[in-house]
Design an enzyme around this catalytic site. Structure first.
Site, PDB file in Angstrom:
ATOM      1  N   ARG A 164       0.827  -1.207   0.000  1.00 35.74           N
ATOM      2  CA  ARG A 164       0.000   0.000   0.000  1.00 35.74           C
ATOM      3  C   ARG A 164       0.866   1.264   0.000  1.00 35.74           C
ATOM      4  NH1 ARG A 164      -5.193   0.098   2.433  1.00 35.74           N
ATOM      5  NH2 ARG A 164      -4.657   1.886   3.711  1.00 35.74           N
ATOM      6  N   ARG A 186       9.604   5.958  -3.097  1.00 33.69           N
ATOM      7  CA  ARG A 186       9.890   6.938  -4.151  1.00 33.69           C
ATOM      8  C   ARG A 186      11.335   7.362  -4.171  1.00 33.69           C
ATOM      9  NH1 ARG A 186       5.755  10.337  -2.254  1.00 33.69           N
ATOM     10  NH2 ARG A 186       3.794   9.546  -3.091  1.00 33.69           N
ATOM     11  N   ARG A 237      -8.396  -7.016  13.311  1.00 27.85           N
ATOM     12  CA  ARG A 237      -7.507  -6.358  14.250  1.00 27.85           C
ATOM     13  C   ARG A 237      -8.299  -5.192  14.806  1.00 27.85           C
ATOM     14  NH1 ARG A 237      -3.746  -7.731  17.565  1.00 27.85           N
ATOM     15  NH2 ARG A 237      -2.157  -6.124  17.858  1.00 27.85           N
ATOM     16  N   ARG A 281       0.599   5.286  16.549  1.00 26.28           N
ATOM     17  CA  ARG A 281       0.737   6.647  16.048  1.00 26.28           C
ATOM     18  C   ARG A 281      -0.002   7.641  16.940  1.00 26.28           C
ATOM     19  NH1 ARG A 281      -2.203   5.208  10.221  1.00 26.28           N
ATOM     20  NH2 ARG A 281      -4.016   4.200  11.124  1.00 26.28           N
ATOM     21  N   GLU A 302      -3.147   5.883  19.174  1.00 28.42           N
ATOM     22  CA  GLU A 302      -3.823   4.714  18.601  1.00 28.42           C
ATOM     23  C   GLU A 302      -3.105   3.438  19.052  1.00 28.42           C
ATOM     24  OE1 GLU A 302      -4.933   5.694  14.527  1.00 28.42           O
ATOM     25  OE2 GLU A 302      -4.644   3.578  14.029  1.00 28.42           O
ATOM     26  N   TYR A 344     -10.062  -4.760   3.028  1.00 28.86           N
ATOM     27  CA  TYR A 344      -9.338  -3.603   3.541  1.00 28.86           C
ATOM     28  C   TYR A 344      -9.564  -2.412   2.586  1.00 28.86           C
ATOM     29  CZ  TYR A 344      -5.004  -1.639   5.716  1.00 28.86           C
ATOM     30  OH  TYR A 344      -4.072  -0.887   6.389  1.00 28.86           O
ATOM     31  N   ASP A 348     -10.444   1.403   1.331  1.00 29.98           N
ATOM     32  CA  ASP A 348     -10.387   2.818   1.698  1.00 29.98           C
ATOM     33  C   ASP A 348     -11.709   3.478   1.303  1.00 29.98           C
ATOM     34  OD1 ASP A 348      -7.966   3.109   2.950  1.00 29.98           O
ATOM     35  OD2 ASP A 348      -6.849   3.342   1.075  1.00 29.98           O
TER      36      ASP A 348
HETATM   37  P1  FAD Z   1     -18.187   1.353   8.446  1.00 33.36           P
HETATM   38  O1  FAD Z   1     -17.741   2.745   8.467  1.00 33.36           O
HETATM   39  O2  FAD Z   1     -17.563   0.386   9.421  1.00 33.36           O
HETATM   40  O3  FAD Z   1     -19.754   1.340   8.642  1.00 33.36           O
HETATM   41  C1  FAD Z   1     -20.487   0.200   8.994  1.00 33.36           C
HETATM   42  C2  FAD Z   1     -21.581   0.658   9.952  1.00 33.36           C
HETATM   43  O4  FAD Z   1     -22.448  -0.435  10.202  1.00 33.36           O
HETATM   44  C3  FAD Z   1     -21.029   1.093  11.303  1.00 33.36           C
HETATM   45  O5  FAD Z   1     -21.529   2.352  11.632  1.00 33.36           O
HETATM   46  C4  FAD Z   1     -21.527  -0.002  12.255  1.00 33.36           C
HETATM   47  O6  FAD Z   1     -21.793   0.495  13.548  1.00 33.36           O
HETATM   48  C5  FAD Z   1     -22.800  -0.441  11.557  1.00 33.36           C
HETATM   49  N1  FAD Z   1     -23.195  -1.815  11.897  1.00 33.36           N
HETATM   50  C6  FAD Z   1     -22.413  -2.921  11.877  1.00 33.36           C
HETATM   51  N2  FAD Z   1     -23.119  -3.989  12.276  1.00 33.36           N
HETATM   52  C7  FAD Z   1     -24.383  -3.555  12.526  1.00 33.36           C
HETATM   53  C8  FAD Z   1     -25.563  -4.201  12.991  1.00 33.36           C
HETATM   54  N3  FAD Z   1     -25.567  -5.506  13.273  1.00 33.36           N
HETATM   55  N4  FAD Z   1     -26.677  -3.443  13.145  1.00 33.36           N
HETATM   56  C9  FAD Z   1     -26.669  -2.111  12.881  1.00 33.36           C
HETATM   57  N5  FAD Z   1     -25.566  -1.455  12.449  1.00 33.36           N
HETATM   58  C10 FAD Z   1     -24.435  -2.169  12.284  1.00 33.36           C
HETATM   59  N6  FAD Z   1      -9.870   5.196   4.402  1.00 33.36           N
HETATM   60  C11 FAD Z   1      -9.339   6.167   3.629  1.00 33.36           C
HETATM   61  O7  FAD Z   1      -9.747   6.337   2.480  1.00 33.36           O
HETATM   62  N7  FAD Z   1      -8.349   6.984   4.119  1.00 33.36           N
HETATM   63  C12 FAD Z   1      -7.856   6.863   5.388  1.00 33.36           C
HETATM   64  O8  FAD Z   1      -6.969   7.624   5.790  1.00 33.36           O
HETATM   65  C13 FAD Z   1      -8.407   5.841   6.231  1.00 33.36           C
HETATM   66  N8  FAD Z   1      -7.951   5.675   7.481  1.00 33.36           N
HETATM   67  C14 FAD Z   1      -8.514   4.717   8.270  1.00 33.36           C
HETATM   68  C15 FAD Z   1      -8.054   4.587   9.572  1.00 33.36           C
HETATM   69  C16 FAD Z   1      -8.608   3.631  10.414  1.00 33.36           C
HETATM   70  C17 FAD Z   1      -8.105   3.510  11.819  1.00 33.36           C
HETATM   71  C18 FAD Z   1      -9.631   2.764   9.918  1.00 33.36           C
HETATM   72  C19 FAD Z   1     -10.231   1.720  10.811  1.00 33.36           C
HETATM   73  C20 FAD Z   1     -10.096   2.887   8.625  1.00 33.36           C
HETATM   74  C21 FAD Z   1      -9.544   3.863   7.771  1.00 33.36           C
HETATM   75  N9  FAD Z   1     -10.002   4.039   6.466  1.00 33.36           N
HETATM   76  C22 FAD Z   1      -9.446   5.012   5.681  1.00 33.36           C
HETATM   77  C23 FAD Z   1     -11.073   3.185   5.903  1.00 33.36           C
HETATM   78  C24 FAD Z   1     -12.478   3.783   6.059  1.00 33.36           C
HETATM   79  O9  FAD Z   1     -12.784   3.944   7.423  1.00 33.36           O
HETATM   80  C25 FAD Z   1     -13.466   2.821   5.402  1.00 33.36           C
HETATM   81  O10 FAD Z   1     -13.163   2.626   4.055  1.00 33.36           O
HETATM   82  C26 FAD Z   1     -14.952   3.260   5.478  1.00 33.36           C
HETATM   83  O11 FAD Z   1     -15.264   3.917   6.655  1.00 33.36           O
HETATM   84  C27 FAD Z   1     -15.796   2.008   5.358  1.00 33.36           C
HETATM   85  O12 FAD Z   1     -17.183   2.322   5.301  1.00 33.36           O
HETATM   86  P2  FAD Z   1     -18.228   1.165   5.512  1.00 33.36           P
HETATM   87  O13 FAD Z   1     -19.570   1.753   5.354  1.00 33.36           O
HETATM   88  O14 FAD Z   1     -17.860  -0.002   4.706  1.00 33.36           O
HETATM   89  O15 FAD Z   1     -17.986   0.657   7.028  1.00 33.36           O
HETATM   90  N1  UDP Z   2       3.792   0.624   7.912  1.00 38.13           N
HETATM   91  C1  UDP Z   2       5.007   0.557   8.547  1.00 38.13           C
HETATM   92  N2  UDP Z   2       5.539   1.683   9.098  1.00 38.13           N
HETATM   93  C2  UDP Z   2       4.903   2.875   9.044  1.00 38.13           C
HETATM   94  C3  UDP Z   2       3.657   2.950   8.392  1.00 38.13           C
HETATM   95  C4  UDP Z   2       3.123   1.794   7.840  1.00 38.13           C
HETATM   96  O1  UDP Z   2       5.595  -0.509   8.632  1.00 38.13           O
HETATM   97  O2  UDP Z   2       5.436   3.856   9.574  1.00 38.13           O
HETATM   98  C5  UDP Z   2       3.230  -0.626   7.335  1.00 38.13           C
HETATM   99  C6  UDP Z   2       2.335  -1.364   8.336  1.00 38.13           C
HETATM  100  O3  UDP Z   2       2.511  -2.753   8.127  1.00 38.13           O
HETATM  101  C7  UDP Z   2       0.955  -0.929   7.933  1.00 38.13           C
HETATM  102  C8  UDP Z   2       1.098  -0.862   6.424  1.00 38.13           C
HETATM  103  O4  UDP Z   2       2.414  -0.360   6.221  1.00 38.13           O
HETATM  104  O5  UDP Z   2      -0.022  -1.853   8.339  1.00 38.13           O
HETATM  105  C9  UDP Z   2       0.070   0.015   5.729  1.00 38.13           C
HETATM  106  O6  UDP Z   2       0.157   1.320   6.243  1.00 38.13           O
HETATM  107  P1  UDP Z   2      -1.030   2.342   6.154  1.00 38.13           P
HETATM  108  O7  UDP Z   2      -0.552   3.645   6.659  1.00 38.13           O
HETATM  109  O8  UDP Z   2      -1.613   2.267   4.794  1.00 38.13           O
HETATM  110  O9  UDP Z   2      -2.031   1.698   7.205  1.00 38.13           O
HETATM  111  P2  UDP Z   2      -3.485   2.191   7.679  1.00 38.13           P
HETATM  112  O10 UDP Z   2      -3.562   3.670   7.494  1.00 38.13           O
HETATM  113  O11 UDP Z   2      -4.455   1.422   6.864  1.00 38.13           O
HETATM  114  O12 UDP Z   2      -3.483   1.794   9.111  1.00 38.13           O
END
Ligand code: FAD
Ligand code: UDP
Length: 368
Positions: A171, A175, A250, A281, A301, A349, A351
């Site tokens: 991911r 560069r 996770r 982080r 986190e 996984y 975005d």
């Molecule tokens: P969710 O946002 O998980 O929505 C699912 C919803 O369903 C939730 O509100 C949940 O409560 C509800 N639900 C589940 N089960 C039930 C049930 N049985 N009854 C009623 N409701 C229920 N993406 C990016 O593009 N850029 C980023 O920088 C980025 N950073 C991230 C960092 C973290 C820590 C995480 C965890 C994700 C990140 N993502 C990022 C990914 C992004 O969060 C997801 O792509 C997006 O939110 C997924 O949307 P979704 O609707 O699939 O799921």
């Molecule tokens: N990663 C790492 N060091 C860093 C940042 C990321 O080793 O400083 C690795 C780690 O395995 C991570 C993966 O790269 O799970 C993807 O990173 P990303 O920032 O895309 O993770 P996310 O934002 O989805 O948590």
């Protein structure tokens, strides 16, 4: 009201679907088990700062249509994600680029950096990378692997890097330019005023009713009988009562602290890449929107082992889980009136831009 659809989950997937269905005159009921909408992109305003409650969310995409689509619901700023890695007090630029290589080895040109990586790769004797460790070393060499990847990755996933799939690290860009932009995508930014407004607008139609704190599993059988079509964005294995086993995730714990100072770390995201620091982080939320508030808010986190009942943040897409998912997917295909979508429904996984793309593809199939 007679509904056409039940949408389970008010995250991005469910909300895009509900919005598109309502635009076509369909009546939609959305149920959400949390006490707020927007799923993991939820942001809340505290002390004038938009806090990303479920971790840093930076929108990025190469797809012009998806970029234009999301811009209908909010104005985006020009934020570019340039995280810093802190390894035992040493500071490096991410993603791995000439600034990182220069700080680490003193190399100045791309050729020198490439030679250094080649030398370390050859010494490690890796031909075809079979796991994350080997993939990382073949991309950036052993020094970067040891300082910036191994500790972070093993904390994040709770497994040895040798037991993790290689794609996780792919991911990240590598560069040979002095460019600290974490993403390669053409479009990037943060919605000014936070993400929640996007979902609020998507769900604002009179044809959509939202019920919070409602878990699908409290009334699964009734819902299946009452609603002609269901869009389900919860965990797919839970839907089928875990009959083939439990898919692994996770989880994370977030510790959010309000500080009486203007600027804590000088950057939105700082990764702690050593093995000993218990968090991966620290996010300083104001920097996503170039904030100048007198206070600041940070979130640490902490990765955490997932067990049933915890928040399932990251699907663990290794072979074993992907095989199990396939079996659930086959069951899902036999339920023509239930559409499975989103990160949990597709066990992927994804975005944000990918979730929007996937939801729009489902919309197209459903209505065209
Ligand atoms: P969710 O946002 O998980 O929505 C699912 C919803 O369903 C939730 O509100 C949940 O409560 C509800 N639900 C589940 N089960 C039930 C049930 N049985 N009854 C009623 N409701 C229920 N993406 C990016 O593009 N850029 C980023 O920088 C980025 N950073 C991230 C960092 C973290 C820590 C995480 C965890 C994700 C990140 N993502 C990022 C990914 C992004 O969060 C997801 O792509 C997006 O939110 C997924 O949307 P979704 O609707 O699939 O799921
Ligand atoms: N990663 C790492 N060091 C860093 C940042 C990321 O080793 O400083 C690795 C780690 O395995 C991570 C993966 O790269 O799970 C993807 O990173 P990303 O920032 O895309 O993770 P996310 O934002 O989805 O948590």
């Amino acid at each position: 009201m007679e509904y056409d659809y039940l949408v389970v989950g008010s995250g991005l997937f469910g909300s895009v679907f509900a919005y598109e269905a309502s635009k076509r005159g369909k009546k939609v009921k959305v149920i959400e088990k949390r006490n707020h909408i927007a799923g993991n992109i939820y942001t809340e305003n505290i002390e004038g700062i938009n806090v990303h409650r479920y971790g840093a969310h930076i929108f990025h995409t190469n797809n012009k249509e998806i970029w234009e689509y999301v811009n209908r619901f909010a104005e985006f700023n020009h934020f570019i994600n340039s995280p810093i890695a802190n390894y035992k007090g040493e500071i490096y630029n991410l993603p791995f680029n000439m600034n990182t290589f220069n700080k680490l080895w003193g190399v100045v040109t791309p050729e020198e950096a490439k030679a250094k990586i080649e030398e370390q790769k050859a010494a490690a004797g890796i031909d075809k990378p079979r796991n994350l460790e080997e993939q990382a070393i073949s991309l950036v060499g052993t020094d970067i692997y040891e300082k910036l990847i191994k500790g972070y990755t093993e904390k994040q996933w709770g497994r040895k890097a040798t037991e993790l799939p290689a794609f996780i690290i792919k991911r990240l860009p590598v560069r040979f330019t002095y460019d600290n932009n974490y993403f390669n995508d053409k479009y990037q930014g943060i919605p000014i005023g936070g993400y929640t407004q996007i979902v609020e607008k998507m769900l604002s139609s009179d044809l959509i009713d939202v019920e919070l704190e409602k878990d699908f599993f409290e009334h699964k059988e009734e819902y299946l009988k009452e609603f002609p079509r269901i869009v389900y964005t919860g965990m797919i294995d839970q839907f089928f009562d875990y009959q083939f086993g439990t898919l692994e995730y996770r989880s994370l714990e977030f510790e959010t602290i309000i500080l009486d100072q203007e600027n804590y770390q000088g950057n939105a995201v700082v990764n702690y890449t050593d093995a000993e620091t218990p968090f991966t982080r620290i996010i300083e939320h104001k920097h996503f929107e170039f904030g100048t508030q007198p206070k600041t808010i940070i979130t640490k986190e902490y990765p955490k082992k997932w067990k049933k009942g915890d928040e399932p943040y990251y699907p663990i897409n290794d072979e074993k889980n992907n095989e199990m998912f396939k079996r659930y997917r086959q069951l899902a295909d036999q339920l023509p009136n239930v559409i499975f979508g989103g990160r949990l429904g597709m066990y992927k996984y994804y975005d944000m831009h990918q979730v929007i793309g996937a939801a729009l593809a489902v919309v197209k199939k459903e209505f065209e």
